[in-house]
Enzyme design. Structure first.
Site, PDB file in Angstrom:
ATOM      1  N   ASN A   6      47.579  47.227  41.791  1.00  0.00           N
ATOM      2  CA  ASN A   6      46.033  46.655  42.129  1.00  0.00           C
ATOM      3  C   ASN A   6      45.663  45.941  43.185  1.00  0.00           C
ATOM      4  OD1 ASN A   6      44.036  44.279  42.380  1.00  0.00           O
ATOM      5  ND2 ASN A   6      43.753  44.514  40.019  1.00  0.00           N
ATOM      6  N   ASP A   8      43.436  44.294  44.980  1.00  0.00           N
ATOM      7  CA  ASP A   8      43.028  43.066  45.599  1.00  0.00           C
ATOM      8  C   ASP A   8      42.942  42.020  46.254  1.00  0.00           C
ATOM      9  OD1 ASP A   8      41.048  44.379  43.859  1.00  0.00           O
ATOM     10  OD2 ASP A   8      40.884  42.525  42.138  1.00  0.00           O
ATOM     11  N   HIS A   9      44.595  41.444  45.746  1.00  0.00           N
ATOM     12  CA  HIS A   9      45.195  40.283  46.836  1.00  0.00           C
ATOM     13  C   HIS A   9      45.195  40.705  47.871  1.00  0.00           C
ATOM     14  CE1 HIS A   9      45.647  37.740  43.905  1.00  0.00           C
ATOM     15  NE2 HIS A   9      46.465  37.212  43.472  1.00  0.00           N
ATOM     16  N   ARG A  17      41.215  35.191  56.999  1.00  0.00           N
ATOM     17  CA  ARG A  17      40.543  35.500  58.241  1.00  0.00           C
ATOM     18  C   ARG A  17      39.193  36.109  58.463  1.00  0.00           C
ATOM     19  NH1 ARG A  17      44.341  34.209  62.432  1.00  0.00           N
ATOM     20  NH2 ARG A  17      45.326  32.276  61.430  1.00  0.00           N
ATOM     21  N   HIS A  42      39.048  45.607  41.563  1.00  0.00           N
ATOM     22  CA  HIS A  42      38.248  44.903  40.996  1.00  0.00           C
ATOM     23  C   HIS A  42      36.572  44.153  42.093  1.00  0.00           C
ATOM     24  CE1 HIS A  42      36.783  41.929  38.341  1.00  0.00           C
ATOM     25  NE2 HIS A  42      35.821  42.179  38.673  1.00  0.00           N
ATOM     26  N   ARG A  44      34.183  42.156  43.223  1.00  0.00           N
ATOM     27  CA  ARG A  44      33.387  41.087  42.457  1.00  0.00           C
ATOM     28  C   ARG A  44      32.484  41.584  42.822  1.00  0.00           C
ATOM     29  NH1 ARG A  44      35.653  37.058  39.286  1.00  0.00           N
ATOM     30  NH2 ARG A  44      37.980  37.197  38.404  1.00  0.00           N
ATOM     31  N   ARG A  48      34.648  38.666  46.626  1.00  0.00           N
ATOM     32  CA  ARG A  48      34.796  37.704  46.897  1.00  0.00           C
ATOM     33  C   ARG A  48      36.086  38.664  47.229  1.00  0.00           C
ATOM     34  NH1 ARG A  48      37.847  34.944  41.562  1.00  0.00           N
ATOM     35  NH2 ARG A  48      35.641  34.298  40.983  1.00  0.00           N
ATOM     36  N   HIS A  49      36.615  39.505  46.905  1.00  0.00           N
ATOM     37  CA  HIS A  49      37.615  40.097  47.690  1.00  0.00           C
ATOM     38  C   HIS A  49      37.696  41.599  48.166  1.00  0.00           C
ATOM     39  CE1 HIS A  49      38.655  41.124  43.681  1.00  0.00           C
ATOM     40  NE2 HIS A  49      39.158  39.212  43.424  1.00  0.00           N
ATOM     41  N   GLU A  69      37.818  48.143  39.197  1.00  0.00           N
ATOM     42  CA  GLU A  69      37.143  46.784  37.385  1.00  0.00           C
ATOM     43  C   GLU A  69      35.920  47.111  38.020  1.00  0.00           C
ATOM     44  OE1 GLU A  69      40.079  44.178  37.499  1.00  0.00           O
ATOM     45  OE2 GLU A  69      42.263  45.282  36.444  1.00  0.00           O
ATOM     46  N   THR A  99      41.127  34.097  38.086  1.00  0.00           N
ATOM     47  CA  THR A  99      40.909  35.626  37.592  1.00  0.00           C
ATOM     48  C   THR A  99      40.934  36.532  36.991  1.00  0.00           C
ATOM     49  OG1 THR A  99      42.864  37.139  37.833  1.00  0.00           O
ATOM     50  CG2 THR A  99      43.786  35.155  36.653  1.00  0.00           C
ATOM     51  N   THR A 100      40.586  37.177  36.080  1.00  0.00           N
ATOM     52  CA  THR A 100      40.091  37.095  35.220  1.00  0.00           C
ATOM     53  C   THR A 100      41.045  36.621  33.580  1.00  0.00           C
ATOM     54  OG1 THR A 100      39.400  39.224  35.522  1.00  0.00           O
ATOM     55  CG2 THR A 100      39.218  39.948  33.276  1.00  0.00           C
ATOM     56  N   GLU A 150      41.948  48.896  27.872  1.00  0.00           N
ATOM     57  CA  GLU A 150      43.418  48.270  28.717  1.00  0.00           C
ATOM     58  C   GLU A 150      43.913  46.898  27.823  1.00  0.00           C
ATOM     59  OE1 GLU A 150      42.987  47.749  32.692  1.00  0.00           O
ATOM     60  OE2 GLU A 150      44.646  46.184  32.823  1.00  0.00           O
ATOM     61  N   HIS A 190      47.514  42.270  33.017  1.00  0.00           N
ATOM     62  CA  HIS A 190      47.657  41.283  33.245  1.00  0.00           C
ATOM     63  C   HIS A 190      48.634  40.424  33.158  1.00  0.00           C
ATOM     64  CE1 HIS A 190      45.305  37.565  34.372  1.00  0.00           C
ATOM     65  NE2 HIS A 190      44.392  38.464  34.477  1.00  0.00           N
ATOM     66  N   GLY A 212      49.169  43.732  40.229  1.00  0.00           N
ATOM     67  CA  GLY A 212      48.413  42.889  41.399  1.00  0.00           C
ATOM     68  C   GLY A 212      49.662  42.056  41.369  1.00  0.00           C
ATOM     69  N   HIS A 213      48.953  40.900  41.049  1.00  0.00           N
ATOM     70  CA  HIS A 213      49.602  39.231  41.755  1.00  0.00           C
ATOM     71  C   HIS A 213      51.107  39.728  42.079  1.00  0.00           C
ATOM     72  CE1 HIS A 213      49.425  35.400  42.820  1.00  0.00           C
ATOM     73  NE2 HIS A 213      50.699  35.393  42.106  1.00  0.00           N
TER      74      HIS A 213
END
Ligand code: PXP
Length: 236
Positions: A6, A8-9, A17, A42, A44, A48-49, A69, A99-100, A150, A190, A212-213
Site C-alpha cells: 500500500n 498511500d503514505h 509540500r 485508497h 478516499r 487526503r493522500h 481500496e 486510517t481504516t 480481506e 491492516h 502499507g505503514h
C-alpha cells in the site's frame, strides 16, 4: 504468500509540500521491482493522500495488480469502472479517522452491496470486501458475490499479550479456512509489520497480505543514510 504494498503514505508525504516528490507511481514501480505482487491505493472521499490523477497514473504504470481500496459510494463505483483496476476492495470510510477502522459492516449494508457489486460482474474487475474474521460476515460476502475477502488483522495487531494474540490468530485462521471452503480467495491486512507477520505465513488459506505503514516507515529509516550520503557527495 504474496505481498501487496500500500503506497498511500508516499502520497501523504508528497502532499505535505503539495508538490511532486515523492511520487507514488515511482514508489509503486520500486515495489514491483522488489517483488511486490500488487500495489494498493485508497482513493478516499476527501482525497487526503492518493488523488484522482495518481490513480490514473498508477493504472497506466502498474503491471502486477492494482487494488483500489474505496468506500461503497456511487462516485467510487464510477471511478473504479472507468479506471479498471484488477481489484477493488470495499472498506468502511469515516472522514475523521486516521486510517481504516474495523471491517465493512456487511450486515447493515448487505442490500446496497449486492446492487453495488452487480456492474463489476463480468467487467474484469474482481471485488474484495474488507471484513472482520467472522463467519456471518464471510457468508454474506460470498452471497453478495464478492470474489475475495480481506480479513481485518487490526485487532490482532493491537493485542499486547501473547495469549491474546494467539486467540485472535486462531479466529483469523478459522475464518480463512471457512472462507476458502466457500470458494472465496482470502487475503489479510491492516497493522501487519516485521514483528507480527510471521504466524500468517503458516496459514495456507491466506494467499496475500496487504501492508502499507510498516513498509513505508521502515523504508524512510533504511533509506535515510543513503539519501544523506548522496547529498553529501554533491556538496562536498
Ligand atoms: N488493508 C486495508 C483494507 C487497509 O485499509 C489498509 C490501510 O490503508 C491496509 C490493508 C494496510 O494497513 P497498514 O498500513 O496498517 O499496513
Amino acid at each position: 504468500m504474496r505481498l501487496a504494498v500500500n503506497i498511500d503514505h508516499i502520497a501523504t508525504l508528497r502532499n505535505a509540500r503539495n508538490e511532486f516528490e515523492p511520487d507514488p507511481v515511482a514508489a509503486a514501480l520500486l515495489a514491483e521491482k522488489s517483488g511486490a505482487a500488487g500495489i494498493v491505493c485508497h482513493l478516499r472521499e476527501d482525497r487526503r493522500h492518493i488523488k484522482d490523477n495518481d490513480l490514473q497514473r498508477l493504472r497506466q504504470a502498474v503491471s502486477t495488480k492494482l487494488d483500489l481500496e474505496m468506500a461503497m459510494t456511487p462516485e467510487m463505483q464510477h471511478i473504479a469502472l472507468q479506471t479498471k483496476p484488477e481489484l477493488i476492495t470495499l472498506v468502511p470510510e469515516k472522514r475523521e479517522e486516521l486510517t481504516t477502522e474495523g471491517g465493512f459492516n456487511i450486515t447493515v449494508h448487505y442490500n446496497t452491496l449486492v446492487e453495488f457489486l452487480k456492474p463489476f460482474k463480468g467487467s474484469g474487475i474482481e471485488s474484495s470486501i474488507f471484513i472482520e474474521p467472522d463467519k456471518k460476515a464471510i457468508d454474506l460476502a460470498e452471497k453478495a458475490g464478492a470474489d475475495l475477502i480481506e480479513l481485518h488483522t487490526g485487532s490482532y495487531a493491537l493485542k499486547t499479550s501473547n495469549e491474546e494474540r494467539v486467540v485472535e490468530l486462531q479466529r483469523i485462521r478459522e475464518a480463512a479456512t471457512y472462507a476458502k471452503n466457500l470458494g472465496l480467495k482470502v487475503v489479510a491486512g491492516h497493522g501487519l509489520n516485521y514483528l507480527n507477520i510471521k504466524p500468517f505465513t503458516e496459514i495456507a488459506e491466506i494467499e496475500e497480505v496487504s501492508i502499507g505503514h510498516a513498509i513505508i516507515a521502515r523504508a524512510v529509516l533504511i533509506g535515510l543514510e543513503e539519501a544523506i550520503r548522496e547529498l553529501l557527495r554533491i556538496i562536498q
